[in-house]
Motif scaffolding. Structure first.
Motif, PDB file in Angstrom:
ATOM      1  N   VAL A 299       0.830  -1.202   0.000  1.00  0.00           N
ATOM      2  CA  VAL A 299       0.000   0.000   0.000  1.00  0.00           C
ATOM      3  C   VAL A 299       0.867   1.255   0.000  1.00  0.00           C
ATOM      4  O   VAL A 299       0.585   2.235  -0.694  1.00  0.00           O
ATOM      5  CB  VAL A 299      -0.955  -0.011   1.216  1.00  0.00           C
ATOM      6  CG1 VAL A 299      -1.548   1.361   1.480  1.00  0.00           C
ATOM      7  CG2 VAL A 299      -2.062  -1.034   1.005  1.00  0.00           C
TER       8      VAL A 299
ATOM      9  N   VAL B   7      -6.742   5.257  -0.632  1.00  0.00           N
ATOM     10  CA  VAL B   7      -5.919   4.123  -0.185  1.00  0.00           C
ATOM     11  C   VAL B   7      -6.887   3.006   0.179  1.00  0.00           C
ATOM     12  O   VAL B   7      -7.772   3.202   1.017  1.00  0.00           O
ATOM     13  CB  VAL B   7      -5.067   4.511   1.037  1.00  0.00           C
ATOM     14  CG1 VAL B   7      -4.304   3.304   1.553  1.00  0.00           C
ATOM     15  CG2 VAL B   7      -4.102   5.637   0.688  1.00  0.00           C
ATOM     16  N   PHE B   8      -6.716   1.836  -0.455  1.00  0.00           N
ATOM     17  CA  PHE B   8      -7.664   0.741  -0.216  1.00  0.00           C
ATOM     18  C   PHE B   8      -6.959  -0.518   0.269  1.00  0.00           C
ATOM     19  O   PHE B   8      -5.788  -0.747  -0.026  1.00  0.00           O
ATOM     20  CB  PHE B   8      -8.498   0.473  -1.486  1.00  0.00           C
ATOM     21  CG  PHE B   8      -9.707   1.374  -1.560  1.00  0.00           C
ATOM     22  CD1 PHE B   8      -9.557   2.736  -1.734  1.00  0.00           C
ATOM     23  CD2 PHE B   8     -10.990   0.865  -1.400  1.00  0.00           C
ATOM     24  CE1 PHE B   8     -10.660   3.590  -1.752  1.00  0.00           C
ATOM     25  CE2 PHE B   8     -12.101   1.692  -1.422  1.00  0.00           C
ATOM     26  CZ  PHE B   8     -11.939   3.054  -1.603  1.00  0.00           C
TER      27      PHE B   8
ATOM     28  N   GLN C  15      -8.983  -6.143  -0.907  1.00  0.00           N
ATOM     29  CA  GLN C  15     -10.248  -5.737  -1.549  1.00  0.00           C
ATOM     30  C   GLN C  15     -10.010  -4.988  -2.861  1.00  0.00           C
ATOM     31  O   GLN C  15     -10.955  -4.442  -3.430  1.00  0.00           O
ATOM     32  CB  GLN C  15     -11.041  -4.825  -0.595  1.00  0.00           C
ATOM     33  CG  GLN C  15     -11.359  -5.439   0.746  1.00  0.00           C
ATOM     34  CD  GLN C  15     -12.449  -6.490   0.645  1.00  0.00           C
ATOM     35  OE1 GLN C  15     -13.252  -6.496  -0.273  1.00  0.00           O
ATOM     36  NE2 GLN C  15     -12.461  -7.416   1.610  1.00  0.00           N
ATOM     37  N   GLN C  16      -8.763  -4.959  -3.317  1.00  0.00           N
ATOM     38  CA  GLN C  16      -8.460  -4.173  -4.513  1.00  0.00           C
ATOM     39  C   GLN C  16      -8.892  -4.903  -5.788  1.00  0.00           C
ATOM     40  O   GLN C  16      -9.098  -6.114  -5.787  1.00  0.00           O
ATOM     41  CB  GLN C  16      -6.966  -3.846  -4.563  1.00  0.00           C
ATOM     42  CG  GLN C  16      -6.558  -2.836  -3.493  1.00  0.00           C
ATOM     43  CD  GLN C  16      -5.067  -2.546  -3.479  1.00  0.00           C
ATOM     44  OE1 GLN C  16      -4.349  -2.888  -4.404  1.00  0.00           O
ATOM     45  NE2 GLN C  16      -4.602  -1.906  -2.422  1.00  0.00           N
TER      46      GLN C  16
ATOM     47  N   ARG D 293     -11.671  -4.513  -7.428  1.00  0.00           N
ATOM     48  CA  ARG D 293     -13.125  -4.736  -7.523  1.00  0.00           C
ATOM     49  C   ARG D 293     -13.870  -3.461  -7.919  1.00  0.00           C
ATOM     50  O   ARG D 293     -15.102  -3.417  -7.863  1.00  0.00           O
ATOM     51  CB  ARG D 293     -13.666  -5.233  -6.185  1.00  0.00           C
ATOM     52  CG  ARG D 293     -13.015  -6.523  -5.760  1.00  0.00           C
ATOM     53  CD  ARG D 293     -13.474  -6.976  -4.395  1.00  0.00           C
ATOM     54  NE  ARG D 293     -12.690  -8.143  -3.985  1.00  0.00           N
ATOM     55  CZ  ARG D 293     -12.938  -8.889  -2.923  1.00  0.00           C
ATOM     56  NH1 ARG D 293     -13.954  -8.586  -2.142  1.00  0.00           N
ATOM     57  NH2 ARG D 293     -12.177  -9.912  -2.634  1.00  0.00           N
ATOM     58  N   GLY D 294     -13.119  -2.409  -8.207  1.00  0.00           N
ATOM     59  CA  GLY D 294     -13.759  -1.153  -8.607  1.00  0.00           C
ATOM     60  C   GLY D 294     -14.194  -0.289  -7.440  1.00  0.00           C
ATOM     61  O   GLY D 294     -14.845   0.736  -7.630  1.00  0.00           O
TER      62      GLY D 294
ATOM     63  N   THR E  41     -12.670   3.395  -7.403  1.00  0.00           N
ATOM     64  CA  THR E  41     -13.281   4.237  -8.439  1.00  0.00           C
ATOM     65  C   THR E  41     -14.701   4.633  -8.026  1.00  0.00           C
ATOM     66  O   THR E  41     -15.084   5.802  -8.143  1.00  0.00           O
ATOM     67  CB  THR E  41     -13.321   3.475  -9.781  1.00  0.00           C
ATOM     68  OG1 THR E  41     -11.996   3.014 -10.067  1.00  0.00           O
ATOM     69  CG2 THR E  41     -13.802   4.362 -10.911  1.00  0.00           C
TER      70      THR E  41
ATOM     71  N   ARG F  47      -2.846  13.338  -7.966  1.00  0.00           N
ATOM     72  CA  ARG F  47      -1.424  13.162  -8.270  1.00  0.00           C
ATOM     73  C   ARG F  47      -1.021  11.737  -7.967  1.00  0.00           C
ATOM     74  O   ARG F  47      -1.490  11.162  -6.986  1.00  0.00           O
ATOM     75  CB  ARG F  47      -0.566  14.087  -7.394  1.00  0.00           C
ATOM     76  CG  ARG F  47      -0.906  15.541  -7.547  1.00  0.00           C
ATOM     77  CD  ARG F  47      -0.216  16.379  -6.474  1.00  0.00           C
ATOM     78  NE  ARG F  47      -0.622  17.761  -6.599  1.00  0.00           N
ATOM     79  CZ  ARG F  47      -0.040  18.623  -7.437  1.00  0.00           C
ATOM     80  NH1 ARG F  47       1.000  18.248  -8.167  1.00  0.00           N
ATOM     81  NH2 ARG F  47      -0.467  19.859  -7.525  1.00  0.00           N
TER      82      ARG F  47
ATOM     83  N   THR G 241       0.403   2.047 -11.336  1.00  0.00           N
ATOM     84  CA  THR G 241      -0.557   1.725 -12.399  1.00  0.00           C
ATOM     85  C   THR G 241      -2.003   1.712 -11.918  1.00  0.00           C
ATOM     86  O   THR G 241      -2.901   2.169 -12.628  1.00  0.00           O
ATOM     87  CB  THR G 241      -0.230   0.330 -12.981  1.00  0.00           C
ATOM     88  OG1 THR G 241       1.179   0.197 -13.040  1.00  0.00           O
ATOM     89  CG2 THR G 241      -0.795   0.169 -14.365  1.00  0.00           C
TER      90      THR G 241
ATOM     91  N   ARG H 155      -4.930   4.160 -13.254  1.00  0.00           N
ATOM     92  CA  ARG H 155      -6.151   3.578 -13.844  1.00  0.00           C
ATOM     93  C   ARG H 155      -7.401   4.160 -13.173  1.00  0.00           C
ATOM     94  O   ARG H 155      -8.381   4.467 -13.850  1.00  0.00           O
ATOM     95  CB  ARG H 155      -6.079   2.056 -13.683  1.00  0.00           C
ATOM     96  CG  ARG H 155      -7.105   1.295 -14.384  1.00  0.00           C
ATOM     97  CD  ARG H 155      -6.947   1.300 -15.907  1.00  0.00           C
ATOM     98  NE  ARG H 155      -8.219   0.877 -16.487  1.00  0.00           N
ATOM     99  CZ  ARG H 155      -9.020   1.650 -17.223  1.00  0.00           C
ATOM    100  NH1 ARG H 155      -8.657   2.863 -17.553  1.00  0.00           N
ATOM    101  NH2 ARG H 155     -10.167   1.182 -17.660  1.00  0.00           N
ATOM    102  N   VAL H 156      -7.373   4.304 -11.855  1.00  0.00           N
ATOM    103  CA  VAL H 156      -8.535   4.877 -11.159  1.00  0.00           C
ATOM    104  C   VAL H 156      -8.777   6.310 -11.653  1.00  0.00           C
ATOM    105  O   VAL H 156      -9.907   6.687 -11.980  1.00  0.00           O
ATOM    106  CB  VAL H 156      -8.345   4.854  -9.628  1.00  0.00           C
ATOM    107  CG1 VAL H 156      -9.433   5.651  -8.927  1.00  0.00           C
ATOM    108  CG2 VAL H 156      -8.322   3.415  -9.111  1.00  0.00           C
TER     109      VAL H 156
END
Ligand SMILES: CC(C)(COP(=O)(O)OP(=O)(O)OC[C@H]1O[C@@H](n2cnc3c(N)ncnc32)[C@H](O)[C@@H]1OP(=O)(O)O)[C@@H](O)C(=O)NCCC(=O)NCCS
Length: 182
Positions: free
Chosen positions: A34, A101-102, A106-107, A109-110, A113, A135, A141, A145-146
């Motif tokens: 993370v 920050v996730f 659980q990353q 899965r959208g 976003t 930023r 990546t 993408r988000v």
């Protein structure tokens, strides 16, 4: 300024952080994957506690540079899966900055976003911002993408502009305007 808490999306609930979120916040921020492209190193429990205090205070923003913070929870899931932030950068320029920050578990899965989209709604709706920036380190990546999925435009690629964690890092600056959001 504060949103009309809680915010609800199709799969998520966004609410202010609470003292009981410490274990979840620590789990997320203690993870090396993370913090790889964040400025800080993985956080200890004490560091997570002081971060949580700031996030609890971030249920509203009172002045420029304040960060609005939301704990992101999957409906009926109970645990905090994400830590979402929106900074009030400038009153004159009506500008904000978004960050997320996730939980690594659980990353993909959208969720980031979906949650960030709700915060852009707050930025352009409740707060009346004109522009929101995001930023990220150029190699991050997932973050890139988000920002792209949010419809933000890459306006700058700053080459080796920062010395972070023993290396020169490059920064991408994304932005979206209120009229583009609408
Ligand atoms: C950035 C972050 C918040 C994204 O969270 P998330 O919930 O996984 O985000 P989403 O699921 O909404 O979208 C992630 C996208 O990145 C893509 N992605 C993730 N890792 C990737 C990789 N290594 N290479 C290519 N694409 C990748 C996913 O496939 C997805 O895109 P898609 O919908 O087109 O398939 C999360 O990865 C994170 O917490 N990273 C660490 C903290 C951080 O760097 N925050 C940003 C600071 S600027």
């Amino acid at each position: 300024m504060k949103p009309d808490w809680p915010l609800e999306t199709e799969r998520l609930v966004l609410r202010p952080f609470e003292p009981g979120d410490l274990a979840d916040l620590h789990r997320i921020h203690a993870d090396e994957t993370v913090t790889r492209y964040l400025y800080n190193e993985p956080r200890s429990l004490d560091e997570a506690r002081s971060l949580l205090d700031r996030k609890i205070a971030g249920a509203q923003v009172c002045a420029e540079e304040d960060w609005l913070s939301a704990a992101v929870i999957v409906r009926d899931g109970g645990h905090v899966v994400g830590d979402l932030a929106l900074q009030w950068v400038s009153e004159v320029h009506r500008t904000g900055e978004i960050g997320f920050v996730f939980d690594p578990a659980q990353q993909g899965r959208g969720y980031a976003t979906e949650a960030a989209r709700a915060f852009l709604g707050v930025a352009f709706g409740d707060f009346g911002f004109h522009r929101v920036v995001g930023r990220t380190e150029a190699r991050n990546t997932a973050s890139v993408r988000v920002l792209e999925k949010l419809g933000m435009r890459c306006e700058a690629h700053l080459v080796e502009n920062e010395w972070v964690k023993g290396e020169w890092q490059s920064e991408l600056v994304y932005a979206i305007l209120d009229r583009e959001w609408r």
